[in-house]
Design an enzyme around this catalytic site. Sequence first.
Site, PDB file in Angstrom:
ATOM      1  N   GLY A 124       0.836  -1.193   0.000  1.00  0.00           N
ATOM      2  CA  GLY A 124       0.000   0.000   0.000  1.00  0.00           C
ATOM      3  C   GLY A 124       0.875   1.248   0.000  1.00  0.00           C
ATOM      4  N   VAL A 192      18.510  -9.540  21.718  1.00  0.00           N
ATOM      5  CA  VAL A 192      17.540 -10.622  21.902  1.00  0.00           C
ATOM      6  C   VAL A 192      17.687 -11.708  20.837  1.00  0.00           C
ATOM      7  CG1 VAL A 192      15.170 -10.992  22.614  1.00  0.00           C
ATOM      8  CG2 VAL A 192      16.031  -8.684  22.495  1.00  0.00           C
ATOM      9  N   SER A 278      22.717  -9.486  13.918  1.00  0.00           N
ATOM     10  CA  SER A 278      21.484  -9.167  14.665  1.00  0.00           C
ATOM     11  C   SER A 278      21.760  -7.919  15.493  1.00  0.00           C
ATOM     12  CB  SER A 278      21.078 -10.346  15.543  1.00  0.00           C
ATOM     13  OG  SER A 278      22.187 -10.832  16.283  1.00  0.00           O
ATOM     14  N   HIS A 453       0.408 -24.702  45.939  1.00  0.00           N
ATOM     15  CA  HIS A 453       1.619 -25.398  46.353  1.00  0.00           C
ATOM     16  C   HIS A 453       1.568 -26.836  45.854  1.00  0.00           C
ATOM     17  CE1 HIS A 453       5.015 -26.703  48.743  1.00  0.00           C
ATOM     18  NE2 HIS A 453       4.305 -27.770  49.049  1.00  0.00           N
TER      19      HIS A 453
HETATM   20  P1  FAD Z   1       5.592  -6.638  11.279  1.00  0.00           P
HETATM   21  O1  FAD Z   1       5.365  -7.895  12.033  1.00  0.00           O
HETATM   22  O2  FAD Z   1       6.929  -6.335  10.767  1.00  0.00           O
HETATM   23  O3  FAD Z   1       4.510  -6.610  10.136  1.00  0.00           O
HETATM   24  C1  FAD Z   1       4.429  -5.588   9.192  1.00  0.00           C
HETATM   25  C2  FAD Z   1       3.775  -6.137   7.946  1.00  0.00           C
HETATM   26  O4  FAD Z   1       3.560  -5.064   7.051  1.00  0.00           O
HETATM   27  C3  FAD Z   1       4.642  -7.143   7.201  1.00  0.00           C
HETATM   28  O5  FAD Z   1       3.874  -8.293   6.911  1.00  0.00           O
HETATM   29  C4  FAD Z   1       5.045  -6.426   5.915  1.00  0.00           C
HETATM   30  O6  FAD Z   1       5.150  -7.300   4.798  1.00  0.00           O
HETATM   31  C5  FAD Z   1       3.864  -5.487   5.741  1.00  0.00           C
HETATM   32  N1  FAD Z   1       4.163  -4.280   4.955  1.00  0.00           N
HETATM   33  C6  FAD Z   1       5.239  -3.465   5.052  1.00  0.00           C
HETATM   34  N2  FAD Z   1       5.106  -2.418   4.215  1.00  0.00           N
HETATM   35  C7  FAD Z   1       3.922  -2.580   3.595  1.00  0.00           C
HETATM   36  C8  FAD Z   1       3.201  -1.826   2.647  1.00  0.00           C
HETATM   37  N3  FAD Z   1       3.672  -0.669   2.162  1.00  0.00           N
HETATM   38  N4  FAD Z   1       2.001  -2.297   2.216  1.00  0.00           N
HETATM   39  C9  FAD Z   1       1.488  -3.467   2.698  1.00  0.00           C
HETATM   40  N5  FAD Z   1       2.131  -4.218   3.605  1.00  0.00           N
HETATM   41  C10 FAD Z   1       3.317  -3.767   4.049  1.00  0.00           C
HETATM   42  N6  FAD Z   1       8.386  -9.924  19.590  1.00  0.00           N
HETATM   43  C11 FAD Z   1       7.794 -10.429  20.703  1.00  0.00           C
HETATM   44  O7  FAD Z   1       6.951  -9.752  21.300  1.00  0.00           O
HETATM   45  N7  FAD Z   1       8.103 -11.680  21.169  1.00  0.00           N
HETATM   46  C12 FAD Z   1       9.013 -12.456  20.549  1.00  0.00           C
HETATM   47  O8  FAD Z   1       9.269 -13.572  20.988  1.00  0.00           O
HETATM   48  C13 FAD Z   1       9.657 -11.960  19.391  1.00  0.00           C
HETATM   49  N8  FAD Z   1      10.562 -12.706  18.729  1.00  0.00           N
HETATM   50  C14 FAD Z   1      11.145 -12.217  17.594  1.00  0.00           C
HETATM   51  C15 FAD Z   1      12.095 -13.001  16.956  1.00  0.00           C
HETATM   52  C16 FAD Z   1      12.713 -12.534  15.824  1.00  0.00           C
HETATM   53  C17 FAD Z   1      13.723 -13.399  15.126  1.00  0.00           C
HETATM   54  C18 FAD Z   1      12.355 -11.255  15.290  1.00  0.00           C
HETATM   55  C19 FAD Z   1      12.978 -10.741  14.034  1.00  0.00           C
HETATM   56  C20 FAD Z   1      11.413 -10.465  15.930  1.00  0.00           C
HETATM   57  C21 FAD Z   1      10.805 -10.936  17.096  1.00  0.00           C
HETATM   58  N9  FAD Z   1       9.875 -10.175  17.794  1.00  0.00           N
HETATM   59  C22 FAD Z   1       9.298 -10.665  18.933  1.00  0.00           C
HETATM   60  C23 FAD Z   1       9.487  -8.837  17.332  1.00  0.00           C
HETATM   61  C24 FAD Z   1       8.142  -8.905  16.594  1.00  0.00           C
HETATM   62  O9  FAD Z   1       8.242  -9.816  15.529  1.00  0.00           O
HETATM   63  C25 FAD Z   1       7.762  -7.528  16.101  1.00  0.00           C
HETATM   64  O10 FAD Z   1       7.784  -6.602  17.173  1.00  0.00           O
HETATM   65  C26 FAD Z   1       6.376  -7.551  15.487  1.00  0.00           C
HETATM   66  O11 FAD Z   1       6.282  -8.463  14.425  1.00  0.00           O
HETATM   67  C27 FAD Z   1       6.005  -6.151  14.991  1.00  0.00           C
HETATM   68  O12 FAD Z   1       4.715  -6.186  14.501  1.00  0.00           O
HETATM   69  P2  FAD Z   1       4.220  -5.144  13.402  1.00  0.00           P
HETATM   70  O13 FAD Z   1       2.841  -5.560  13.053  1.00  0.00           O
HETATM   71  O14 FAD Z   1       4.467  -3.776  13.874  1.00  0.00           O
HETATM   72  O15 FAD Z   1       5.182  -5.339  12.166  1.00  0.00           O
HETATM   73  P1  NAI Z   2      18.576  -5.751  19.814  1.00  0.00           P
HETATM   74  O1  NAI Z   2      18.354  -4.303  19.796  1.00  0.00           O
HETATM   75  O2  NAI Z   2      17.907  -6.587  20.827  1.00  0.00           O
HETATM   76  O3  NAI Z   2      20.130  -6.067  19.965  1.00  0.00           O
HETATM   77  C1  NAI Z   2      21.073  -5.588  19.056  1.00  0.00           C
HETATM   78  C2  NAI Z   2      22.426  -5.690  19.695  1.00  0.00           C
HETATM   79  O4  NAI Z   2      23.390  -5.448  18.703  1.00  0.00           O
HETATM   80  C3  NAI Z   2      22.618  -4.664  20.804  1.00  0.00           C
HETATM   81  O5  NAI Z   2      23.139  -5.290  21.944  1.00  0.00           O
HETATM   82  C4  NAI Z   2      23.583  -3.669  20.186  1.00  0.00           C
HETATM   83  O6  NAI Z   2      24.413  -3.039  21.138  1.00  0.00           O
HETATM   84  C5  NAI Z   2      24.367  -4.572  19.249  1.00  0.00           C
HETATM   85  N1  NAI Z   2      24.999  -3.859  18.151  1.00  0.00           N
HETATM   86  C6  NAI Z   2      24.493  -2.841  17.412  1.00  0.00           C
HETATM   87  N2  NAI Z   2      25.376  -2.463  16.468  1.00  0.00           N
HETATM   88  C7  NAI Z   2      26.450  -3.272  16.609  1.00  0.00           C
HETATM   89  C8  NAI Z   2      27.679  -3.377  15.930  1.00  0.00           C
HETATM   90  N3  NAI Z   2      27.987  -2.580  14.906  1.00  0.00           N
HETATM   91  N4  NAI Z   2      28.558  -4.316  16.322  1.00  0.00           N
HETATM   92  C9  NAI Z   2      28.270  -5.143  17.357  1.00  0.00           C
HETATM   93  N5  NAI Z   2      27.119  -5.080  18.053  1.00  0.00           N
HETATM   94  C10 NAI Z   2      26.206  -4.167  17.673  1.00  0.00           C
HETATM   95  O7  NAI Z   2      18.246  -6.225  18.322  1.00  0.00           O
HETATM   96  P2  NAI Z   2      18.027  -7.670  17.694  1.00  0.00           P
HETATM   97  O8  NAI Z   2      18.608  -8.728  18.541  1.00  0.00           O
HETATM   98  O9  NAI Z   2      18.460  -7.536  16.289  1.00  0.00           O
HETATM   99  O10 NAI Z   2      16.465  -7.815  17.751  1.00  0.00           O
HETATM  100  C11 NAI Z   2      15.658  -6.811  17.138  1.00  0.00           C
HETATM  101  C12 NAI Z   2      14.405  -6.606  17.919  1.00  0.00           C
HETATM  102  O11 NAI Z   2      13.510  -7.680  17.691  1.00  0.00           O
HETATM  103  C13 NAI Z   2      14.623  -6.572  19.433  1.00  0.00           C
HETATM  104  O12 NAI Z   2      14.986  -5.305  19.868  1.00  0.00           O
HETATM  105  C14 NAI Z   2      13.274  -6.928  19.935  1.00  0.00           C
HETATM  106  O13 NAI Z   2      12.479  -5.782  19.980  1.00  0.00           O
HETATM  107  C15 NAI Z   2      12.738  -7.871  18.862  1.00  0.00           C
HETATM  108  N6  NAI Z   2      12.887  -9.256  19.326  1.00  0.00           N
HETATM  109  C16 NAI Z   2      12.180  -9.629  20.430  1.00  0.00           C
HETATM  110  C17 NAI Z   2      12.293 -10.894  20.929  1.00  0.00           C
HETATM  111  C18 NAI Z   2      11.545 -11.245  22.154  1.00  0.00           C
HETATM  112  O14 NAI Z   2      10.671 -10.486  22.542  1.00  0.00           O
HETATM  113  N7  NAI Z   2      11.833 -12.362  22.789  1.00  0.00           N
HETATM  114  C19 NAI Z   2      13.133 -11.908  20.277  1.00  0.00           C
HETATM  115  C20 NAI Z   2      13.868 -11.394  19.146  1.00  0.00           C
HETATM  116  C21 NAI Z   2      13.716 -10.118  18.693  1.00  0.00           C
END
Ligand code: FAD
Ligand code: NAI
Length: 474
Positions: A124, A192, A278, A453
């Site tokens: 979009g 994370v 990451s 408990h």
């Molecule tokens: P997104 O999930 O990024 O969704 C956005 C959507 O918009 C996508 O489907 C994309 O294709 C679509 N989009 C983008 N631009 C357009 C456009 N112009 N038109 C139409 N569609 C579009 N969070 C947790 O709370 N717990 C976790 O355990 C956790 N684990 C994670 C593990 C990993 C490896 C990663 C990468 C992230 C994790 N997160 C976790 C973070 C979580 O995935 C995000 O915070 C969450 O998905 C954000 O939701 P959102 O709807 O804002 O965006």
């Molecule tokens: P993050 O922000 O958690 O961690 C990134 C790390 O990379 C930081 O510690 C930062 O200091 C380090 N970093 C940044 N630049 C660097 C560099 N040039 N060299 C070395 N280290 C560097 O981001 P991450 O792990 O990529 O995850 C993205 C987001 O996805 C998280 O912030 C979180 O919001 C979401 N997420 C949530 C999860 C959960 O809720 N369990 C699981 C995985 C992701």
Amino acid sequence: MSKHFDVVVIGAGPAGYIAAIRAAQLGLSVACAEGNAYADPKGEPRLGGTCLNVGCIPSKALLASSEEFEKVQHHLDDHGISVSGAKLDVVKMVARKEAIVTKMTKGIEFLFRKNKVTLLKGYGKFVGKTDAGYQIDVAGEVVTATHAIIATGSKARHLPGIAVDNKMICDNEGALNFETVPKKLGVIGAGVIGLELGSVWRRLGAEVEVLEAMPTFLAAADDAVAKEMQKLLTAQGLQFSFGVKIGEVKQGKKGVTVNYADQDGKAQVLECDKLIVSVGRAPNTDGLNLESIGLKANERGQIDVNDYCQTAAVNVWAIGDVVRGPMLAHKGEEEGVMVAELLAGQAGHCNYNTVPWVIYTSPEVAWVGKTEQQLKAEGAAYKVGSFPFMANGRALGQGDAQGFVKILADATTDEILGAHIVNAHASDLIAEVVMAMEFKAASEDIGRICHAHPSLSEVVKEAALACDKRALNM
Ligand code: FAD
Ligand code: NAI
């Protein structure tokens, strides 16, 4: 004439699809646009965004599989159970993860049909505004909307000069799809994703080395938690270097060479078979043509919003990873519900102070509210109650005795200000404290509630009692 909707949501991640469903429940006509960033094999968009396709759900599936593998190999001996010949089929493990993703993403298509949310397939972008509302172009078709909700989420941030091919040098997408266990895995960023996916591949047999730019471990967590987790994860075999500066990264036929300076500025080299980058995530605002409606992304690439997720353009809202605040699925979902309720005339709100954080390592880490170092910096008068799982019979019985619960409460009013948990079941245990904080409970309230408990939840109660130095089992 273009189709008109009360609400058009752009992006079907957890923030967007929940906003769409809640708005439809409240009687509004709703469409949700989704591009094919996470396409199925036929190129059709898969709903659920980062979370369902390449984030929360697939990572937790692999964490569960790898935990079972580790358990069967190393953690049953204590129970008097010996198992030999455990074998790993990575392709099957990854296929299981994919099947879960497919089931979940299909589930959202079903929810859209059930709630009469129109799915618009394609990216979009705003075209402008007329008397009919905001014009949004989705794959060549222009629809109009009284309210637009931007929920376009985020993508992995990459580092300059490090070409991610998601084969050898991977972000979260490639790191969820290895076909074999790398002998040596390098990870840039001890955040994370680095900790969770580093744990997955370590449990499956990889030697994992993590390079982190910050001088300390998990700077956002409570110091006690960060200290405990660094100790436990290091003991499990994850290797950390802090305060590094990444230099040239070279990809050869067989592996990756990462040149970096350690915290003393000394040149070091990490050779690995695969590298995960990451280092955080960047909001998706490119291509939205925000200028056409008088908006622009801020210097961090986010869309500026107020506490109610309103942008500077009337009736345009933005939620989830594309706005300020933690990039967490449940935070985006809360915002989605809030916005849908507000634009249906209800009193939606989002309490950012009670958004829990969980890191799904083993043990898990979970927290809500303030850390002790934040309270110190604010000069707040607080008290601390801590209790270890080691002193809980159920935790010992089920082999989950690592970690503790730490509760922080106001020194005068006793209101709970924060809670920090390290334990295998921290993600579930934190819910009690989140609820207590939502009701502005005192630590005494938790201390006076009857907890079953034997259960791990007794440790939450004991930590609450410890705020008044009256823990019963220590
Ligand atoms: P997104 O999930 O990024 O969704 C956005 C959507 O918009 C996508 O489907 C994309 O294709 C679509 N989009 C983008 N631009 C357009 C456009 N112009 N038109 C139409 N569609 C579009 N969070 C947790 O709370 N717990 C976790 O355990 C956790 N684990 C994670 C593990 C990993 C490896 C990663 C990468 C992230 C994790 N997160 C976790 C973070 C979580 O995935 C995000 O915070 C969450 O998905 C954000 O939701 P959102 O709807 O804002 O965006
Ligand atoms: P993050 O922000 O958690 O961690 C990134 C790390 O990379 C930081 O510690 C930062 O200091 C380090 N970093 C940044 N630049 C660097 C560099 N040039 N060299 C070395 N280290 C560097 O981001 P991450 O792990 O990529 O995850 C993205 C987001 O996805 C998280 O912030 C979180 O919001 C979401 N997420 C949530 C999860 C959960 O809720 N369990 C699981 C995985 C992701």
